[in-house]
Every structure is written in structure tokens, then in C-alpha cells.
Design an enzyme around this catalytic site. Structure first.
Site, mmCIF file in Angstrom:
data_model
loop_
_atom_site.group_PDB
_atom_site.id
_atom_site.type_symbol
_atom_site.label_atom_id
_atom_site.label_comp_id
_atom_site.label_asym_id
_atom_site.label_seq_id
_atom_site.Cartn_x
_atom_site.Cartn_y
_atom_site.Cartn_z
ATOM 1 N N ASP A 105 -43.115 -22.584 -36.768
ATOM 2 C CA ASP A 105 -43.782 -22.108 -35.535
ATOM 3 C C ASP A 105 -44.749 -22.737 -35.162
ATOM 4 O OD1 ASP A 105 -45.517 -19.428 -37.051
ATOM 5 O OD2 ASP A 105 -45.370 -21.416 -37.509
ATOM 6 N N GLY A 107 -48.105 -22.065 -34.746
ATOM 7 C CA GLY A 107 -49.443 -21.913 -35.501
ATOM 8 C C GLY A 107 -50.262 -21.061 -34.634
ATOM 9 N N PHE A 109 -49.503 -18.264 -33.037
ATOM 10 C CA PHE A 109 -49.372 -16.745 -33.158
ATOM 11 C C PHE A 109 -50.492 -16.251 -34.339
ATOM 12 C CE2 PHE A 109 -47.899 -12.708 -32.868
ATOM 13 C CZ PHE A 109 -47.366 -12.018 -33.957
ATOM 14 N N ASP A 159 -47.685 -21.898 -27.583
ATOM 15 C CA ASP A 159 -47.825 -20.957 -26.532
ATOM 16 C C ASP A 159 -49.039 -20.026 -26.481
ATOM 17 O OD1 ASP A 159 -45.775 -18.398 -27.745
ATOM 18 O OD2 ASP A 159 -47.060 -19.721 -28.794
ATOM 19 N N CYS A 303 -22.459 -4.761 -51.898
ATOM 20 C CA CYS A 303 -23.308 -6.084 -51.813
ATOM 21 C C CYS A 303 -22.832 -6.897 -52.957
ATOM 22 C CB CYS A 303 -24.698 -5.466 -51.601
ATOM 23 S SG CYS A 303 -25.786 -7.224 -51.739
ATOM 24 N N CYS A 308 -27.290 -6.610 -57.236
ATOM 25 C CA CYS A 308 -26.345 -5.494 -57.152
ATOM 26 C C CYS A 308 -25.274 -5.833 -58.222
ATOM 27 C CB CYS A 308 -25.697 -5.388 -55.484
ATOM 28 S SG CYS A 308 -26.924 -4.887 -54.574
#
Lengths: 389, 415
Positions: A105, A107, A109, A159, A303, A308
Site C-alpha cells: 500500500d 503508507g 492509510f 491517496d 478443511c 485440521c
């Protein structure tokens, strides 16, 4: 740089998305993402490995679970260990020894949500490092520079992030600024051949602002788009409406990343599994609870993950009450396996042209009865032609 | 179960224990160690990551302190603790206490002893103790015993005597109950040698315990700090001299490489492997060499490496870790140190463990600094493998009569 966006290069970005199948009823699609570190089948769930690690599981375990793309956080890695060191270590892939794909990403946010003393201006996000107290400016250029050093296969534009609960002129300001920052990111990007820069659609919960953002950003020929500014406290009904609007206006032949939930998704309305202690088709199991003390079955009998295959709920319950961290690792392995398996099943159902039935079964298992399914989910599915019950 | 000695060199026993386990077809090498676990799981490790480690011992150590509180669950489970913890194929030894956590003193009576779990104290009479063992169904288990003498500094003769009397009484009662239990016919009771630091009592304990039909012996109460071990080593020789040759001797609380060698020279066969765990918990990696016949070039490189490490570890550092105030030894490096930030070498050059084959010191340093769980996982994998490699080298050295070289190498590195 106010006003109209700058003209971008006429050379088109690589088409990294290949469509394999489409659901004729809903907008769901199955595809393949061609990335520098290999092909990724979509829709796909991306585990989050914040600081160059997937919690307590090794990259070998992650690979064995079938994961082919995971997420790293630029904010954290930019501070520790820093882009220079990672570059010396042959990028993030080399540093953590992950042979498959990485998405980072911008950075932005984390900066806004984690750092109380951050300030957004046209320049970028100014903040104080919690580790050494130094003041830094994270600009679109700086974010791309760091991500170039990290070498991730998909990088995100910086952004101007605003919480979806915010209303008023700030939302519009952030939307237009994000467009300008997108252009600055595109201009600063040093490695378009090796790293795919995604734009992030903003606009909050305002349909008009979203539409404007979509119109402008899709003029830029980036390899992919993310839907941002959601999953921050808005109601689920509002959430899916904005998602549906966004996906309806994004180009068909480019991938869409729904941020905040770790999915790279093609058009489709779908219930979103929540992270719990241990994920199961009916929700999640809080294995620390006494009710599991003598439950000698696996977390999920269907699973195929190592947890599991080898361990019971009772053993995990006992281990969770000890100080052996292995308990957490068993759950991480299962939860990642579960989500990867779920996406794989979604994909297969799309390819086999039975996605609506799959959704009906899934919702039925989770909620038991069609009438118990929450309204937002029923509406979301109805909007793409899938009825429950 | 059959112990065959290949040879005995200067008191060191080299051999194999055969026909082990419920199916009677497992084998263990001696000298050797047991895999240390917490609540039935190797620390930090899942099935997958444990399997990555080379040389994992055939026998796993479980602790009653971590399992006693799950007595009811295991009784209802019926199929034994091995299957419950996901290790149905492993040999299992159940000790009373966790060697890493010291036990509070003052809780042994003539009728019961106690262990400490997560939920607190679990008091056990002989009946309750045996009932728990029936639910666990281990291959070997330490008999209920009075080991409190080791918790205190100075033992009175009276207290030492009591520890021997009580332990023998517990043993006789447990043996009697075992005869009456069908489930426990395939399990082996390990007799516990007590007696504190009183020679007379130690000898009495050894002789009396040896008269009983136990499968092996646990030498208890020799743990402590390195200085107390020195005095106790003399006791140890006298004790093992009283024990039959054809039964294994385990020792509790001793896990450091130099101390392991000292004990092997005094007739001990099996050790706990909690030392690599303690090293892991303080963010360190074992780097000591056990290559007692390296090629000359390698020696030079290693010596240069060792010199550098020793220069930087100029004094013992006290590290606060959960449950233990342990000092960093000179067998290890502290990955939290800033100098490892840009060190792209593996933890140990030439090490074939998963961590050294896949990751760098710089990466481990980053994981430690950012408090990531993966640090513990990777360090545990390396430290266990390194430690098991050390035991392998002991056996090889004994085979080729080179133990003196190995001992000298280890002592050179023991600060």
C-alpha cells in the site's frame, strides 16, 4: 497543482488481467493476474504481512497453502527497517524470502489512522515517527520511491484518505486531491515495467463524487484500480452500494482491488468473511471458550490445512490457554487456508457457471435460513440477480 | 526395552536403547536428548515447522505441570496424550516439572506432591498421579517424587533423608498401582534419585531405587547455577556408580553444552533440550562450534569469527525473560544487537537448518526489533537443530575416540 489533471502518456499500460469466465447472471468473473512473480488466479484473497512477515508462519508454509500474493505495509517497512536496507537485501522479496507476488500500500492509510500527529496538505502527509520522533513528509513521490525500493509487484498510489463517516467539503477535497496525487505518482514511478501502479477510487459515500473520481481516474491508463475509502465504519448497505457503483464504471479488462478486506475482486456481490479466532462456514469459533474443551473434532472437517489434518479443537483450546505461541500459528495457518480455499471455490463456481448456486449455499450455511440473512446482503445479491431461498 | 552399550570411554556411555514404545520397534541413541515441549507442543512450532528440523530426537518430553490440569479432558479422550497432541508416532516421556520454571518449595507432603500449571497448583496423591498417567499413557514417566531439596540453597540432612524416604514410598505405591492397571502395562516408570547434596542419602537413594523394577533412573536435584553443579558433579559420579548399566540414566535441569559433557563423563545418558528454548526466548541464536575436526582453513575462519563474538560479549548481560532471569552465554549471539541490522549472512555459516538456508541475520534482527512472532519460530528451528547437531557430534566423537577434542572445543567457547 490545482485544476485539471495533467495529460498522461499515450502508451498504454500492460494488460495484466486475463478473463477466464464470467457469470451471466451477476457480475462475477474469474480471471488470471499476470504479475512479475507469477500468475495469480482471481478472485483472490491476499494475506496481510504487515512487517515483512505473515505473523508467525514461514514463507514455506504460506507457499504450501497455495498463496501466490500477499500484502506488505509501506508505512511500517518504510520506518523499520527502511527502504535503503530492503534495497540492499534485494527488495522486499529478497528480504523476507518470498518467491511469489507482493502488493504494497502507499503508507497513507496507516499514517492517518495510526499516527495522531499527522497533517495532510497538498504536498503530502506530514507526520512524526513514533520510533525516533523525526518529522517526515510522505508525498506521492516519496511513497512511490519507497515502494520502488521495496520492489513489490503491485504498488498503490498515495491517496488522500478520509474516513467514510466524514461528510462535507473535506470528502470532495480529498477526492480531487487523490486524482492530482495519482498523476504525481505516475510521473514519479521509476519502474513501470516491473511494478504495477494501481489508482484508488475515492469519493466517500457520495455517489456523484465517486462517479467523478471514476471518470477522471479511468482516463489514466494504469494497470489496475482499487476501491478505497470504504470499510471504515459505514453501514454494510452503503458499502456495497459504493462498491457496485465503482465496479460498474471500471474498465472490464483491468483488475479491481477492494481495499480494507484484502480481496482482488472482479465484479460480484458477495458476503465477506470476517476474521475471527478460527474461521468456519458458519462463522467463526472462539476456541478459547470452555465449550471446546472436549470437542475432539478438527476446526473444520472439510478443511485440508495441516491444522485440521493434525489437531482437534480440544487440543487447540488447551494450547491457547498456555503460553506456547504455537497455538496462534495453528490458527493463522487454518484461517489463511480457509480464506484461500473459499476464494478458490468461488472461482471454480464462476468457471463452472454455478456462481449463484454457490452463493445461495454459502449464505444458507452461514445464516441457516434465507430469512436470517441480513438485509444488506440480500439486497446486494438481488442487485446482481441472485435471489436467496 | 533393551539398552545396549557399544562402548564406555572414560565413564561416557555410547549405545542404543531398542524395542521402545508400545509397538516395541523404536530406537534411541545415547548419549541423547529429548524434544522439549510446552503443553505438548514444541515451543513456537507447528507440525510443519517441526518437521523442517533435522535430527529431532525420537523421544519427546512432556511435562505434567502443563498437562495435569487437562486430566479430565484426556480421560474422556481415552486415546492417550500422544494422539491428543498430534504426535501419535513419537515416544513420550512425562516429567513432573517444567525444567524452565522453578517450582515453589514447601508443597510436598508424605502423601502428595504438587505441580504448577497455568491454572495454578495441582496437588497429587499417588492415586491421582497414577490416574493422570493412565489418561496420558506415556511410554516413560517420572515417578511422583520429592524434589524440593534442589529448590533451596542448603539442605539439612534431615530434609535430604525425607526426600529419599518419600520418593521411595511414592515409588513403591506407584509400582503397586501400575501392576493393577492394564492401561499402564506398556508404560515404564522412571525411578527418581533424590538426596540433595548429602552423599550418604544420595547413595541410599540410588541403591534402594535400583532394587525396584523401574525402567530407568532420573537424577534429580543436580540443577542450579554453574557453581553448584561443580560440587554436585562429584556426587553425580558416586550416584551413577551405584546404578545398573543396562538401564538409562536421565538428568533433569541440565542442558547447557558444557554441563552436558560433564554429566556424560559421569554416566548420564539422556538430557532435556530446554537450553535452545531459553536461548530463543532471549532473542539469541546458538553459534557455538562442535566441529571438533575441522579443516585448517575452516578453523581459521571460525576462530576469527569466535574472536569477534567474544570481543563484543565482554560481559554477561542480564535479560529479563518470562519466568527466568537468564544470562546470555558465550554459546550464542544476540540478534537484537544493532550490528546485525545489515548482516546478510545466515545465523551460522554452513548450518543446514531452515532458518539458515532461507533467512539472514538482518531479517531475524528486524523481526525481533518489530516484535514479530516469526522471530521465535525461526530462532527455535535453528536453535533446536544446532543443539541436536551438537548431540550427534558427541556420539560421533565417542565413536572415534575424539571426545577430548570436542570437550576442549566446547570449553574454549564456554566464556
Amino acid at each position: 497543482m490545482a485544476g485539471a489533471a495533467t495529460q498522461v502518456s499515450l502508451e498504454s499500460a500492460p494488460r495484466i488481467m486475463r478473463l477466464v469466465a464470467e457469470c451471466s447472471r451477476s457480475r462475477a468473473r474469474a480471471g488470471e493476474l499476470r504479475l512479475p512473480h507469477g500468475t495469480v488466479a482471481t478472485p483472490v484473497f491476499m494475506p496481510v504481512g504487515t512487517q515483512a512477515t505473515m505473523k508467525g508462519i514461514t514463507t514455506e508454509q504460506l507457499d504450501a497453502l497455495g498463496c501466490r500474493i500477499c500484502l506488505g505495509n509501506t508505512y511500517h517497512l518504510g520506518l523499520r527497517p527502511g527502504p535503503e536496507l530492503i534495497q540492499k537485501a534485494n527488495g522486499l522479496h529478497g528480504f523476507m524470502n518470498w518467491p511469489h507476488n507482493l502488493l504494497t500500500d502507499s503508507g497513507g492509510f496507516q499514517m492517518v489512522s495510526l499516527v495522531s500527529l499527522s497533517e495532510v496538505t497538498e504536498e503530502g502527509v506530514r507526520f512524526r515517527s513514533p520510533y525516533d520522533g523525526n518529522e517526515t513528509l510522505l508525498s506521492p513521490e516519496k511513497s512511490v520511491q519507497i515502494q520502488n525500493a521495496l520492489g513489490s509487484d503491485i504498488i498503490m498510489q498515495l491517496d488522500d484518505v478520509v474516513s467514510s463517516t466524514v461528510t462535507g467539503p473535506r470528502v470532495e477535497e480529498a477526492m480531487y486531491r487523490s486524482i492530482r496525487w495519482l498523476d504525481r505518482c505516475i510521473a514519479a514511478h521509476q519502474r513501470p515495467d516491473k511494478q504495477n501502479l494501481f489508482a484508488i477510487i475515492q469519493g466517500g459515500l457520495d455517489a456523484d463524487l465517486r462517479a467523478t473520481c471514476l471518470e477522471e481516474m479511468t482516463k489514466r491508463d494504469v494497470p489496475g484500480f482499487a476501491i478505497g475509502g470504504l470499510s471504515g465504519g459505514e453501514s454494510k448497505a452503503q458499502f456495497w452500494r459504493m462498491v457496485a457503483l465503482s465496479t460498474s464504471r471500471l474498465p472490464k479488462d483491468k483488475p479491481r482491488y477492494l481495499m480494507g478486506v484484502g480481496y482482488v475482486v472482479d465484479r460480484g456481490a458477495r458476503a465477506l468473511p470476517r476474521f475471527g479466532s478460527a474461521l468456519v462456514p458458519t462463522g467463526n469459533l472462539q476456541l478459547r471458550k470452555k465449550v471446546f474443551e472436549k470437542d475432539f473434532g478438527p476446526i473444520d472437517p472439510e478443511c485440508t490445512c495441516p491444522t485440521c489434518q493434525n489437531h482437534s479443537r480440544a487440543f487447540l483450546h488447551a494450547l491457547l490457554h498456555s503460553d506456547n505461541t504455537a497455538a496462534l500459528h495453528h490458527l493463522t495457518v487454518h484461517n489463511i487456508a480457509y480464506q484461500l480455499q473459499l476464494m478458490s471455490a468461488v472461482r471454480t463456481s464462476i468457471v463452472e457457471k454455478r456462481f449463484p448456486d454457490f452463493v445461495r449455499d454459502f449464505m444458507g450455511t452461514m445464516y441457516g435460513d434465507p430469512t436470517l440473512c441480513p438485509t444488506w446482503a440480500t439486497d446486494a445479491l438481488a442487485s446482481v440477480g441472485i435471489t436467496l431461498g | 526395552m533393551k539398552l545396549s552399550l557399544t562402548k564406555v570411554v572414560n565413564g561416557c556411555r555410547l549405545g542404543k536403547i531398542k524395542n521402545l514404545g508400545k509397538t516395541r520397534d523404536h530406537t534411541m541413541d545415547i548419549p541423547g536428548c529429548l524434544l522439549y515441549t510446552k503443553t505438548g507442543s514444541a515451543p513456537h512450532l507447528t507440525h510443519h515447522t517441526l518437521r523442517n528440523i533435522h535430527g529431532v530426537p525420537a523421544m519427546v518430553q512432556l511435562t505434567l505441570s502443563s498437562l495435569a490440569e487437562h486430566h479430565e479432558v484426556l480421560t474422556e479422550y481415552k486415546e492417550g496424550v500422544g494422539k491428543f497432541i498430534g504426535m501419535p508416532e513419537s515416544l513420550l516421556y512425562c516429567s513432573l516439572h517444567d525444567p524452565v520454571s522453578p517450582c515453589p518449595a514447601g508443597y510436598v507432603t508424605n502423601k502428595s506432591a504438587s505441580v504448577w500449571g497455568v491454572s495454578g497448583r495441582v496437588e497429587m496423591t499417588v492415586s491421582k498421579f497414577m490416574a493422570i498417567q493412565q489418561a496420558l499413557q506415556p511410554d516413560w514417566f517420572q515417578c511422583l517424587s520429592d524434589g524440593e531439596v534442589s529448590c533451596k540453597e542448603a539442605t539439612s540432612i534431615k530434609r535430604a533423608r525425607k526426600s529419599v524416604d518419600r520418593s521411595l514410598l511414592f515409588l513403591d505405591n506407584c509400582l503397586r498401582l501400575q501392576e493393577e492397571s492394564e492401561v499402564l502395562q506398556k508404560s515404564v516408570i522412571i525411578g527418581v534419585i533424590e538426596g540433595g547434596d548429602v552423599m550418604e542419602e544420595r547413595l541410599r537413594s540410588a541403591r534402594e531405587t535400583a532394587k525396584r523394577p523401574v525402567g530407568g533412573f532420573l537424577l534429580d536435584g543436580f540443577q542450579g547455577n554453574p557453581t553448584t553443579l561443580e560440587t554436585r558433579l562429584r556426587l553425580l559420579s558416586s550416584v551413577t556408580a551405584e546404578l545398573p548399566e543396562d538401564k538409562p540414566r536421565l538428568i533433569s535441569g541440565i542442558s547447557r553444552p558444557d554441563e552436558v559433557l560433564e554429566c556424560i563423563e559421569r554416566g548420564v545418558d539422556l538430557f532435556e533440550s530446554f537450553f535452545p528454548y531459553q536461548v530463543t526466548e532471549r532473542g539469541c541464536a546458538l553459534t557455538f562450534s562442535f566441529d571438533y575436526q575441522p579443516n585448517p582453513e575452516e578453523t581459521l575462519l571460525q576462530q576469527n569469527g569466535t574472536q569477534e563474538e567474544i570481543k563484543c560479549v565482554d560481559h554477561m548481560k542480564k535479560i529479563e525473560t518470562t519466568g527466568c532471569n537468564q544470562e546470555i552465554t558465550s554459546f550464542e549471539i544476540n540478534l537484537k544487537e544493532k550490528k546485525y541490522q545489515e548482516d546478510f549472512n545466515p545465523l551460522v555459516r554452513g548450518c543446514s537448518c531452515y532458518c539458515c538456508k532461507n533467512h539472514t541475520r538482518a531479517y531475524i534482527h528486524h523481526l525481533l526489533v518489530t516484535n514479530e512472532l516469526l522471530a521465535g519460530v525461526l530462532l527455535m528451528m535453528h536453535n533446536f537443530e544446532h543443539y541436536f547437531g551438537f548431540f550427534h557430534s558427541i556420539r560421533e566423537a565417542l565413536k572415534s575416540d575424539k571426545l577430548a577434542q570436542l570437550k576442549e572445543l566446547i570449553h574454549r567457547q564456554a566464556s
